[in-house]
Write a protein that holds these residues in place. Sequence first.
Motif, PDB file in Angstrom:
ATOM      1  N   ASN A   1     -33.288  19.791 -12.755  1.00 43.07           N
ATOM      2  CA  ASN A   1     -32.796  19.389 -13.829  1.00 43.07           C
ATOM      3  C   ASN A   1     -31.484  20.019 -14.271  1.00 43.07           C
ATOM      4  O   ASN A   1     -31.165  21.250 -13.759  1.00 43.07           O
ATOM      5  CB  ASN A   1     -33.817  19.509 -15.314  1.00 43.07           C
ATOM      6  CG  ASN A   1     -34.105  20.785 -15.554  1.00 43.07           C
ATOM      7  OD1 ASN A   1     -33.304  21.851 -15.809  1.00 43.07           O
ATOM      8  ND2 ASN A   1     -35.595  21.336 -15.238  1.00 43.07           N
TER       9      ASN A   1
ATOM     10  N   ASN B   1     -30.628  16.956 -19.255  1.00 40.99           N
ATOM     11  CA  ASN B   1     -30.744  15.617 -19.000  1.00 40.99           C
ATOM     12  C   ASN B   1     -32.286  14.914 -19.079  1.00 40.99           C
ATOM     13  O   ASN B   1     -32.267  13.675 -19.586  1.00 40.99           O
ATOM     14  CB  ASN B   1     -30.271  15.413 -17.441  1.00 40.99           C
ATOM     15  CG  ASN B   1     -31.476  15.854 -16.581  1.00 40.99           C
ATOM     16  OD1 ASN B   1     -31.813  17.270 -16.512  1.00 40.99           O
ATOM     17  ND2 ASN B   1     -32.249  14.952 -15.823  1.00 40.99           N
TER      18      ASN B   1
ATOM     19  N   VAL C   1     -34.880  13.944 -11.480  1.00 45.23           N
ATOM     20  CA  VAL C   1     -33.389  14.093 -10.672  1.00 45.23           C
ATOM     21  C   VAL C   1     -33.495  15.112  -9.519  1.00 45.23           C
ATOM     22  O   VAL C   1     -34.482  16.083  -9.702  1.00 45.23           O
ATOM     23  CB  VAL C   1     -32.140  14.313 -11.515  1.00 45.23           C
ATOM     24  CG1 VAL C   1     -32.178  15.733 -12.106  1.00 45.23           C
ATOM     25  CG2 VAL C   1     -30.927  14.057 -10.707  1.00 45.23           C
TER      26      VAL C   1
ATOM     27  N   ASP D   1     -29.339  10.776 -15.234  1.00 45.48           N
ATOM     28  CA  ASP D   1     -30.035  11.229 -14.101  1.00 45.48           C
ATOM     29  C   ASP D   1     -28.850  11.074 -12.871  1.00 45.48           C
ATOM     30  O   ASP D   1     -28.886  12.011 -12.154  1.00 45.48           O
ATOM     31  CB  ASP D   1     -31.310  10.528 -13.458  1.00 45.48           C
ATOM     32  CG  ASP D   1     -32.338  10.503 -14.878  1.00 45.48           C
ATOM     33  OD1 ASP D   1     -32.182  11.654 -15.516  1.00 45.48           O
ATOM     34  OD2 ASP D   1     -33.142   9.722 -14.650  1.00 45.48           O
TER      35      ASP D   1
END
Length: 465
Positions: A174, A314, A390, A406
């Motif tokens: 992340n 994110n 991600v 992402d």
Amino acid sequence: MSMYRKRRSAAIASGLGLALALAACSGPPGSEEGAGAAGGGEAAEGCEDYQQFIEMGDLDGTEVEVYTTITGDEAEAQEASYEEYERCTGSEISYEASDEFEAQIAVRIQSGSAPDIAYIPQPGLLQRLVNDFPDAIQPASEEVSEKVDEFFTEEWREYGTVNGELYGSPLGANAKSFVWYSPAMFEEAGYEIPQTWDDLIALSDQIVADHPDTKPWCAGIASGDATGWPATDWLEDVVLRTAGTEVYDQWFAHEIPFNDPQIVSALEATGEILRNPDYVNGGLGDVSSIANTAWDAGGFPILEGQCWMHRAANFYGVNWQQVREDVEIGEDGDVFAFYLPSASEEKPLLGGGEFVVSFEDRPEVNAFHTYLASDVWANDKAEVSNAGWVSANSGLDPELLQSPIDRLSNELLASDEYTFRFDASDLMPGPVGAGSFWEGMTNWLSNPSATEDEVLTFIEGSWPE
């Protein structure tokens, strides 16, 4: 449609193609008919991407046990991501997830019942396990090491390394160094995305002058027993931007005290935003409201035009639909995010992720570990994941990721232009990183008389001998 998706679709879309592939992969154990028959056998139709793993041994009929912290919907996506690998190699992946992973993994190692593979959620835990049980975790194989070198930056390799030896390969990731905002509000006001820390402060001042009925920033750090962790992320990001990565590394390793003057200065810079009554807390209250506002609701006033910016990772993107199901994330959407700018030429990126380690050196374990370190798995996972997942894997096709944020995260995480640093609180001893650090930052926001030096000195005093 991405080239990877086209390739996968061409292989399995038609009923005839799928039937042939299944038949080719379902030969009896040890036969040459299945893709996972004898190592080095020809891949079945649609299994060409997995040939490299098939060649690593006789995988057909084997089983690999995985132990992890990943539960819920993401666990379902995690298991789904292995389906093609299982189909093509004939190796079965047994998945077990637990909220008690961090306590139980040590117990399992001590009792001789360690899993074949584990997903370690922090580099600090990886280091403790390797040092406490030096013969339990296997050093990464040559195949795994080659994949890490090929698809990940040096910073990611370093976080999987203990005492100079690579043990863990990166899995999910992340990125936390983001500021969420409304593109429409910025465009209407004529505001540009800030490129430096000074630009960010100047923009905040401009919003105060132009829009006295709103606030530039909104935030929330309440999270039950974990209240305070979003505030630690704030300080970590600012330490990286004002003091730099070298000082950051010294700080989390306690090579400098927690209340070092450079950290005091970073907290003061954080306070220029979070403790500034002119800047916060748009749509939610005064400065003290940050401490009792739920972290996942901290940015919601942006959708009501009451606040302009919210610093969050994110994975915050999945929260917007709590307000409206039709919220669109993107450069031209209702909300999007920009990179939190730095006060120096360095481009630090704060984040986190998991690392894969092996406890056995059997061929099927090494093959699966190598698969998880590869671009093949990263793309398999992206195809079945929810928004919010991600990887830092440079071989991941960003078109497969489920959200624009992402895709932006992968771009930054996989880029050598940005210097990645793992969340410091996850690298510190538990009583500090998940204890006094959370507590101190919460007190700093809820108690206006608490000085930066007092708060950091309190945390320093909690550091274990």
